[in-house]
Design a protein around this motif. Structure first.
Motif, PDB file in Angstrom:
ATOM      1  N   ILE A  39       0.850  -1.189   0.000  1.00  0.00           N
ATOM      2  CA  ILE A  39       0.000   0.000   0.000  1.00  0.00           C
ATOM      3  C   ILE A  39       0.888   1.242   0.000  1.00  0.00           C
ATOM      4  CG2 ILE A  39      -1.799   1.273   1.225  1.00  0.00           C
ATOM      5  CD1 ILE A  39      -2.681  -1.467   0.131  1.00  0.00           C
ATOM      6  N   ARG A  59      -0.454   4.571  -0.636  1.00  0.00           N
ATOM      7  CA  ARG A  59      -1.158   5.845  -0.445  1.00  0.00           C
ATOM      8  C   ARG A  59      -0.735   6.463   0.890  1.00  0.00           C
ATOM      9  NH1 ARG A  59      -7.520   5.423  -0.488  1.00  0.00           N
ATOM     10  NH2 ARG A  59      -7.042   7.546  -1.128  1.00  0.00           N
ATOM     11  N   GLN A  73      -5.183   7.538   5.453  1.00  0.00           N
ATOM     12  CA  GLN A  73      -5.940   6.674   4.545  1.00  0.00           C
ATOM     13  C   GLN A  73      -5.151   5.405   4.211  1.00  0.00           C
ATOM     14  OE1 GLN A  73      -8.156   8.840   1.288  1.00  0.00           O
ATOM     15  NE2 GLN A  73      -6.930  10.528   2.036  1.00  0.00           N
ATOM     16  N   LEU A 101      -6.141   1.598   5.340  1.00  0.00           N
ATOM     17  CA  LEU A 101      -6.326   0.526   4.361  1.00  0.00           C
ATOM     18  C   LEU A 101      -5.497  -0.699   4.745  1.00  0.00           C
ATOM     19  CD1 LEU A 101      -7.541  -0.531   1.762  1.00  0.00           C
ATOM     20  CD2 LEU A 101      -5.728   0.647   0.491  1.00  0.00           C
ATOM     21  N   THR A 120      -2.493   5.282  -5.913  1.00  0.00           N
ATOM     22  CA  THR A 120      -3.762   6.008  -6.066  1.00  0.00           C
ATOM     23  C   THR A 120      -3.673   7.327  -6.826  1.00  0.00           C
ATOM     24  OG1 THR A 120      -3.427   6.891  -3.831  1.00  0.00           O
ATOM     25  CG2 THR A 120      -4.849   4.960  -4.050  1.00  0.00           C
ATOM     26  N   SER A 164     -11.530   5.315  -2.919  1.00  0.00           N
ATOM     27  CA  SER A 164     -11.985   5.117  -1.542  1.00  0.00           C
ATOM     28  C   SER A 164     -11.448   3.788  -1.002  1.00  0.00           C
ATOM     29  CB  SER A 164     -13.515   5.117  -1.471  1.00  0.00           C
ATOM     30  OG  SER A 164     -14.045   3.935  -2.032  1.00  0.00           O
ATOM     31  N   ASN A 165     -11.160   3.768   0.278  1.00  0.00           N
ATOM     32  CA  ASN A 165     -10.673   2.527   0.891  1.00  0.00           C
ATOM     33  C   ASN A 165     -11.692   1.404   0.771  1.00  0.00           C
ATOM     34  OD1 ASN A 165      -8.186   3.503   1.567  1.00  0.00           O
ATOM     35  ND2 ASN A 165      -8.614   3.793   3.735  1.00  0.00           N
ATOM     36  N   LEU A 202     -10.575  -1.976  -0.930  1.00  0.00           N
ATOM     37  CA  LEU A 202     -10.663  -3.197  -0.133  1.00  0.00           C
ATOM     38  C   LEU A 202     -11.477  -4.263  -0.858  1.00  0.00           C
ATOM     39  CD1 LEU A 202     -10.064  -4.598   2.598  1.00  0.00           C
ATOM     40  CD2 LEU A 202     -12.216  -3.623   3.444  1.00  0.00           C
TER      41      LEU A 202
END
Length: 240
Positions: free
Chosen positions: A5, A7, A11, A15, A178, A229-230, A234
């Protein structure tokens, strides 16, 4: 199998936590740090007499909330790029916020609130760069458009020699990136040999525009989540 991840901020951390809770190993490598922008202290003056305010991200909302000490103009029309930004903005300014069903510039420009803007004063709350399509299109429609650089994104470098070994050892098979700026920065840190391996991993991005650029950079398996958006990230990352 694990996911990387990239981002930034809360946020990205959130996540990672969601994925780990769901049983997917997630590793955190933020590519940006977020600080106040050059227009932070001018926000109250600049927003005092504006017809339309457009927020492009939750960061834009958070930093404007801080700059205004929570007191938002009451006469402006508020628009957000996506649902999450709209929710944050509405929570802070206690007003109705318009937003498109698909979180991107193209769909935002289709909103009826932006169809007839000739002569209207519009401010775009953003970071240092980005969203030129919104500005240029609204200018063409006759609006007076200004940016308010309320926050600033600064790239974080990483040691690719160390990180790529770690990713292989931890069986990283998926990456979440992102934004287009983060994608280009990420690739720029890699040697050609490292890049040759990284582009074989499955890449998750929020828009077709970023997906197109990723494929041009050599990524072989790019998944478009249609939202940053998370919740949507997800859902896309969960094993089917």
């Amino acid at each position: 199998m694990a996911v990387l991840i990239t981002r930034p901020g809360e946020q990205g951390q959130a996540l990672c936590q969601l994925l780990n809770t769901a049983g997917t190993s997630a590793f955190y490598l933020p590519l940006l740090k977020i600080t106040s922008g050059k227009d932070f202290y001018n926000a109250k003056k600049e927003l005092a007499d504006v017809d339309i305010v457009i927020a492009v991200s939750p960061n834009a909302v958070t930093f404007t909330q801080q700059a205004l000490s929570g007191i938002w103009p009451r006469k402006s029309t508020y628009i957000a790029v996506g649902h999450k930004t709209a929710h944050a903005l509405s929570k802070h300014n206690q007003q109705n916020v318009h937003y498109p069903d698909v979180s991107d510039s193209e769909h935002l420009l289709e909103l009826k609130q932006l169809s007839k803007v000739n002569g209207k004063k519009i401010i775009i709350l953003r970071g240092n760069g980005g969203r030129e399509l919104i500005r240029n299109t609204l200018l063409a429609r006759g609006a007076q458009v200004s940016y308010l650089e309320i926050y600033r994104r600064e790239n974080i470098t990483f040691d690719a020699d160390i990180e790529t070994v770690s990713w292989k050892n931890n069986r990283i098979k998926q990456i979440v990136i992102t934004s287009l700026g983060q994608l280009n920065h990420f690739v720029s840190q890699l040697s050609q040999t490292q890049k040759n391996w990284v582009v074989t991993l499955q890449l998750f991005v929020p828009s077709q525009r970023i997906a197109t650029e990723a494929k041009q950079l050599g990524f072989l398996d790019v998944i478009t989540t249609s939202s940053a958006s998370n919740k949507d990230l997800l859902a896309a990352l969960k094993p089917k």
